[in-house]
Scaffold this motif. Structure first.
Motif, PDB file in Angstrom:
ATOM      1  N   THR A  54      -2.805 -71.284 -42.841  1.00  0.00           N
ATOM      2  CA  THR A  54      -2.151 -70.782 -44.046  1.00  0.00           C
ATOM      3  C   THR A  54      -0.719 -71.279 -44.073  1.00  0.00           C
ATOM      4  OG1 THR A  54      -1.655 -68.782 -42.798  1.00  0.00           O
ATOM      5  CG2 THR A  54      -3.496 -68.671 -44.325  1.00  0.00           C
ATOM      6  N   ASP A  55      -0.142 -71.375 -45.255  1.00  0.00           N
ATOM      7  CA  ASP A  55       1.277 -71.719 -45.346  1.00  0.00           C
ATOM      8  C   ASP A  55       2.085 -70.452 -45.613  1.00  0.00           C
ATOM      9  OD1 ASP A  55       1.004 -71.201 -48.111  1.00  0.00           O
ATOM     10  OD2 ASP A  55       0.476 -73.296 -48.491  1.00  0.00           O
ATOM     11  N   SER A  56       3.403 -70.580 -45.588  1.00  0.00           N
ATOM     12  CA  SER A  56       4.266 -69.396 -45.699  1.00  0.00           C
ATOM     13  C   SER A  56       4.053 -68.647 -47.008  1.00  0.00           C
ATOM     14  CB  SER A  56       5.741 -69.795 -45.615  1.00  0.00           C
ATOM     15  OG  SER A  56       6.003 -70.442 -44.406  1.00  0.00           O
ATOM     16  N   LEU A  57       3.860 -69.389 -48.098  1.00  0.00           N
ATOM     17  CA  LEU A  57       3.722 -68.725 -49.391  1.00  0.00           C
ATOM     18  C   LEU A  57       2.431 -67.899 -49.433  1.00  0.00           C
ATOM     19  CD1 LEU A  57       5.051 -68.331 -52.157  1.00  0.00           C
ATOM     20  CD2 LEU A  57       3.750 -70.299 -52.984  1.00  0.00           C
ATOM     21  N   THR A  58       1.370 -68.458 -48.879  1.00  0.00           N
ATOM     22  CA  THR A  58       0.109 -67.712 -48.825  1.00  0.00           C
ATOM     23  C   THR A  58       0.273 -66.465 -47.953  1.00  0.00           C
ATOM     24  OG1 THR A  58      -1.075 -69.783 -49.072  1.00  0.00           O
ATOM     25  CG2 THR A  58      -2.354 -67.900 -48.296  1.00  0.00           C
ATOM     26  N   ARG A  59       0.967 -66.623 -46.823  1.00  0.00           N
ATOM     27  CA  ARG A  59       1.189 -65.459 -45.953  1.00  0.00           C
ATOM     28  C   ARG A  59       2.013 -64.406 -46.680  1.00  0.00           C
ATOM     29  NH1 ARG A  59       3.374 -69.450 -41.570  1.00  0.00           N
ATOM     30  NH2 ARG A  59       1.497 -70.689 -41.300  1.00  0.00           N
ATOM     31  N   ALA A  60       3.028 -64.849 -47.404  1.00  0.00           N
ATOM     32  CA  ALA A  60       3.864 -63.894 -48.139  1.00  0.00           C
ATOM     33  C   ALA A  60       3.041 -63.187 -49.215  1.00  0.00           C
ATOM     34  CB  ALA A  60       5.062 -64.614 -48.759  1.00  0.00           C
TER      35      ALA A  60
ATOM     36  N   LYS B  98      12.551 -63.341 -37.685  1.00  0.00           N
ATOM     37  CA  LYS B  98      13.255 -64.248 -38.600  1.00  0.00           C
ATOM     38  C   LYS B  98      12.571 -65.605 -38.685  1.00  0.00           C
ATOM     39  CE  LYS B  98      16.699 -66.606 -35.768  1.00  0.00           C
ATOM     40  NZ  LYS B  98      18.058 -67.069 -35.652  1.00  0.00           N
ATOM     41  N   GLN B  99      11.880 -65.995 -37.610  1.00  0.00           N
ATOM     42  CA  GLN B  99      11.135 -67.243 -37.662  1.00  0.00           C
ATOM     43  C   GLN B  99      10.013 -67.158 -36.639  1.00  0.00           C
ATOM     44  OE1 GLN B  99      14.706 -69.428 -36.182  1.00  0.00           O
ATOM     45  NE2 GLN B  99      13.246 -70.792 -35.211  1.00  0.00           N
ATOM     46  N   ALA B 100       9.026 -68.010 -36.803  1.00  0.00           N
ATOM     47  CA  ALA B 100       7.979 -68.116 -35.787  1.00  0.00           C
ATOM     48  C   ALA B 100       8.331 -69.309 -34.929  1.00  0.00           C
ATOM     49  CB  ALA B 100       6.620 -68.303 -36.442  1.00  0.00           C
ATOM     50  N   ILE B 101       8.096 -69.181 -33.611  1.00  0.00           N
ATOM     51  CA  ILE B 101       8.529 -70.269 -32.727  1.00  0.00           C
ATOM     52  C   ILE B 101       7.557 -71.441 -32.714  1.00  0.00           C
ATOM     53  CG2 ILE B 101       9.908 -68.753 -31.260  1.00  0.00           C
ATOM     54  CD1 ILE B 101       7.538 -69.033 -29.195  1.00  0.00           C
ATOM     55  N   ASP B 102       6.499 -71.393 -33.534  1.00  0.00           N
ATOM     56  CA  ASP B 102       5.637 -72.575 -33.630  1.00  0.00           C
ATOM     57  C   ASP B 102       6.104 -73.503 -34.758  1.00  0.00           C
ATOM     58  OD1 ASP B 102       4.789 -70.768 -35.555  1.00  0.00           O
ATOM     59  OD2 ASP B 102       2.677 -70.771 -34.961  1.00  0.00           O
TER      60      ASP B 102
ATOM     61  N   ASP C  65       8.680 -72.888 -36.706  1.00  0.00           N
ATOM     62  CA  ASP C  65      10.134 -72.738 -36.876  1.00  0.00           C
ATOM     63  C   ASP C  65      10.548 -72.707 -38.352  1.00  0.00           C
ATOM     64  OD1 ASP C  65      11.040 -72.405 -34.264  1.00  0.00           O
ATOM     65  OD2 ASP C  65      11.133 -74.559 -33.877  1.00  0.00           O
ATOM     66  N   ASN C  66       9.716 -72.115 -39.188  1.00  0.00           N
ATOM     67  CA  ASN C  66       9.955 -72.200 -40.625  1.00  0.00           C
ATOM     68  C   ASN C  66      11.066 -71.290 -41.149  1.00  0.00           C
ATOM     69  OD1 ASN C  66       8.499 -74.204 -41.897  1.00  0.00           O
ATOM     70  ND2 ASN C  66       6.612 -73.017 -41.941  1.00  0.00           N
ATOM     71  N   ASN C  67      11.093 -70.039 -40.696  1.00  0.00           N
ATOM     72  CA  ASN C  67      12.093 -69.090 -41.200  1.00  0.00           C
ATOM     73  C   ASN C  67      11.968 -68.929 -42.723  1.00  0.00           C
ATOM     74  OD1 ASN C  67      14.404 -67.565 -41.797  1.00  0.00           O
ATOM     75  ND2 ASN C  67      15.630 -68.548 -40.217  1.00  0.00           N
ATOM     76  N   GLN C  68      10.793 -68.510 -43.193  1.00  0.00           N
ATOM     77  CA  GLN C  68      10.550 -68.445 -44.640  1.00  0.00           C
ATOM     78  C   GLN C  68       9.852 -67.171 -45.112  1.00  0.00           C
ATOM     79  OE1 GLN C  68       8.021 -71.858 -45.292  1.00  0.00           O
ATOM     80  NE2 GLN C  68       9.684 -73.333 -45.039  1.00  0.00           N
ATOM     81  N   THR C  69       8.905 -66.672 -44.330  1.00  0.00           N
ATOM     82  CA  THR C  69       7.968 -65.682 -44.877  1.00  0.00           C
ATOM     83  C   THR C  69       8.652 -64.417 -45.387  1.00  0.00           C
ATOM     84  OG1 THR C  69       6.301 -66.551 -43.373  1.00  0.00           O
ATOM     85  CG2 THR C  69       5.816 -64.444 -44.406  1.00  0.00           C
ATOM     86  N   GLY C  70       9.609 -63.885 -44.640  1.00  0.00           N
ATOM     87  CA  GLY C  70      10.289 -62.656 -45.061  1.00  0.00           C
ATOM     88  C   GLY C  70      10.988 -62.826 -46.404  1.00  0.00           C
ATOM     89  N   GLN C  71      11.704 -63.948 -46.529  1.00  0.00           N
ATOM     90  CA  GLN C  71      12.423 -64.205 -47.777  1.00  0.00           C
ATOM     91  C   GLN C  71      11.439 -64.345 -48.945  1.00  0.00           C
ATOM     92  OE1 GLN C  71      12.870 -65.446 -44.735  1.00  0.00           O
ATOM     93  NE2 GLN C  71      14.644 -66.791 -44.598  1.00  0.00           N
TER      94      GLN C  71
END
Ligand SMILES: Cc1cc2nc3c(=O)[nH]c(=O)nc-3n(C[C@H](O)[C@H](O)[C@H](O)COP(=O)(O)OP(=O)(O)OC[C@H]3O[C@@H](n4cnc5c(N)ncnc54)[C@H](O)[C@@H]3O)c2cc1C
Lengths: 313, 249
Positions: free
Chosen positions: B93-99, B118-122, B124-130
């Protein structure tokens, strides 16, 4: 043709110097037309700096008291309001850029690419993952706007010999009041800025106290260098958080990086991969930092560092 | 408050030296230790402390991914979460789908707080919360190193490039956490036993009306450029000479 909007990062007074690096990234896209948007309470000085950057064709200035302190939830709808017609919207991989750009992307219903390190084509980029242990090539769909942050350590700043037109734009976007700035505690320092300094002297857990960090400062001052640290040193309270380098700290690319009493964990190394020359001083000859060091010296930092500081003119 | 929702991502453990696989389609995961993303563990610890102070009634952990993620959810339950939700999909899944998936769960559960790493260490996106905060049309406070709740607001100190920024957000809100927020507790054996009895519900990603199909294609994984082998010097004069040779002094 690519029409790229870069969202300016600033402190309310001056443009963040790394924007010149984001411009360099954008300019590496063939035939790119590059514009910069400045959201601020008072935009004149910041917009003028943006307009001076080479390759920039227009600066859009959005003045609003709500933009006095940049808050992602407040700026994002304004970015969306001016997003029409752009093929790409870039921010920095800075605290503000990381906070803002995913919010913009989600409002536009698209994904976001974090930390562009190279542009392969207008829709193909390379970016680091796994704390820099792998480099991933990603391809964004061509029928959507590309929202991305730029890993500025990968780029050299664009020149500043331009005078692009500045346009003040009014935006009628509904701005939320659910998020409020309270205060900013910024360490003041006469030393060079960690992210743009050409030399950095960095200390790790081995320094063992705030007082001992004076050894790092003394050497840095002799070299005119900025000071950095590992997470372990920051966690232990020897130095403030803004000095942390690595996966969760700053990504830097100085000409010279001196790592003192630092083991070389991957999470730290990812922050210094682009340094020109890495010097390691560590008492453990097996420390992983020596695998990436260009110059290594095994020994006790408490004798080596004062001797080195004295040896420098 | 009634509920806090915490996201737990299953990732390659941070101690593993990650290697790209031979055909460049991903990284080696065979036999590799998997763990809760360290930032998410901190998120859960914070939620549990809020609950233990009496400021929240229930902590729900959620993961999006294959049934393997149950392991991480069970660990979260053993740490002290009350129940778990797996949004099941075998596809990436990508960040937008997860969000979007998180938003669906948020709409069902109506938590006052969503706390994520704040980010996942795989990736390193730092996106889902925002992204979740945007889709939910609620505040976000990212990279939190201190969280104080009072009534209907949260005062959050954020780690930013120049130092520490304090912001205040109205609840409900999305908070993403940084490493210095707290130190997560260790899980004790009796808790692992107890966690087996806690509810773990599963809902298919498709049943939330979502498909995985990442919009951004992962074309190629490559190892990073290697640095050239360096030299060892014996003493400070040797170091000064080496620096001079490179024109760095
Ligand atoms: C999710 C996550 C994110 C992280 N992000 C970061 C990050 O952004 N940045 C970061 O730095 N770390 C980060 N870390 C932490 C990282 O894994 C390491 O724990 C950390 O970098 C170690 O710091 P250090 O090298 O100062 O300490 P240590 O690993 O303890 O190393 C100290 C070194 O000092 C040497 N030494 C001791 N005494 C002397 C002496 N007298 N003279 C000379 N040498 C001496 C030792 O031989 C040792 O090599 C992260 C960890 C995780 C899990």
């Amino acid at each position: 043709m690519s029409k790229i909007l870069i969202i300016a990062d600033h402190d309310g007074v001056a443009l963040n110097g790394a924007i010149a690096k984001a411009v360099a990234c954008a300019a590496s896209i063939d035939g790119a037309q590059i514009e910069i948007a400045v959201f601020a309470e008072s935009t004149a000085a910041i917009a003028a700096e943006a307009a001076a950057l080479d390759s920039v064709t227009r600066v859009i200035a959005i003045e609003n008291i709500a933009n006095k302190h940049l808050i992602a939830a407040v700026v994002a709808p304004q970015v969306v309001a001016i997003s029409d017609g752009y093929s790409h919207i870039f921010g920095l991989s800075s605290s503000f850029g990381k906070d803002l750009m995913p919010r913009v992307a989600a409002l536009l219903g698209v994904n976001q690419i974090s930390d562009i390190m190279t542009v392969e084509s207008p829709h193909v980029f390379k970016r680091p993952i796994y704390a820099g242990n792998a480099v991933l090539t990603v391809e964004a769909p061509t029928d959507q706007v590309v929202i991305a942050t730029v890993r500025t350590a990968s780029y050299r700043a664009a020149g500043a010999n331009n005078s692009a037109p500045i346009e003040v734009v009014d935006i009628a976007a509904d701005l939320p009041s659910h998020t409020r700035f309270v205060e900013l505690q910024a360490g003041s320092s006469d030393r060079p800025d960690l992210q743009s300094a050409s030399s950095v002297v960095s200390g790790g857990r081995a320094l063992a106290s705030t007082e001992n960090f004076d050894l790092i400062y003394a050497l840095a001052d002799k070299l005119g260098a900025a000071v950095g640290a590992t997470r372990a040193a920051v966690d232990a309270g020897y130095i403030a958080n803004e000095f942390q380098i690595g996966q969760t700290g700053k990504i830097i690319a100085p000409d010279l990086y001196i790592a003192i009493g630092i083991s070389g964990a991957i999470q730290h190394l990812t922050g210094i991969k682009d340094a020109g020359t890495i010097v390691a001083i560590n008492k453990d000859a097996e420390a992983p930092i020596f695998e990436v060091a260009d110059i290594g010296l095994v020994g006790d930092l408490f004798s080596i560092v004062p001797e080195l500081t004295d040896a420098l003119a | 408050m009634e509920k806090i929702l915490v996201g737990l991502k299953r990732v390659v453990d941070y101690n593993v030296r990650v290697r790209v696989n031979s055909d460049g389609s991903g990284v080696e995961t065979a036999g590799v230790k998997m763990s809760i993303n360290p930032f998410d563990e901190i998120a859960l610890e914070e939620a549990l402390r809020i609950k233990e102070r009496g400021d929240a009634k229930e902590v729900i952990v959620i993961s999006i991914g294959s049934s393997d993620c149950q392991q991480q959810l069970r660990t979260g339950l053993a740490m002290g979460a009350d129940r778990a939700i797996l949004v099941a999909t075998d596809d990436a899944t990508d960040s937008l789908t997860r969000a979007r998936a998180l938003l669906e769960i948020v709409n069902r559960e109506s938590p006052e707080l969503v706390i994520l790493g704040k980010q996942a260490i795989d990736d390193d996106n730092n996106q889902t919360g925002q992204m979740l905060a945007a889709l939910w049309d609620r505040p976000q406070a990212t990279s939190a190193s201190t969280i104080e709740l009072s009534g209907n607001t949260a005062r959050v100190i954020r780690e930013v490039d120049v130092g520490l920024e304090t912001i205040e957000v109205d609840l409900p809100a999305v908070l993403t956490v940084d490493l210095r927020l707290n130190e997560p507790r260790y899980v004790k054996l009796p808790d692992i036993m107890k966690a087996k009895k806690k509810p773990l519900d599963e809902v298919a990603l498709g049943d939330l009306g979502l498909t995985a199909a990442p919009a951004i294609t992962e074309v190629l994984f490559e190892p990073p450029a290697e640095r050239e082998k360096g030299v060892m010097v014996d003493d400070v004069p040797g170091l000064v000479a080496a620096l001079n040779e490179k024109g760095l002094l």
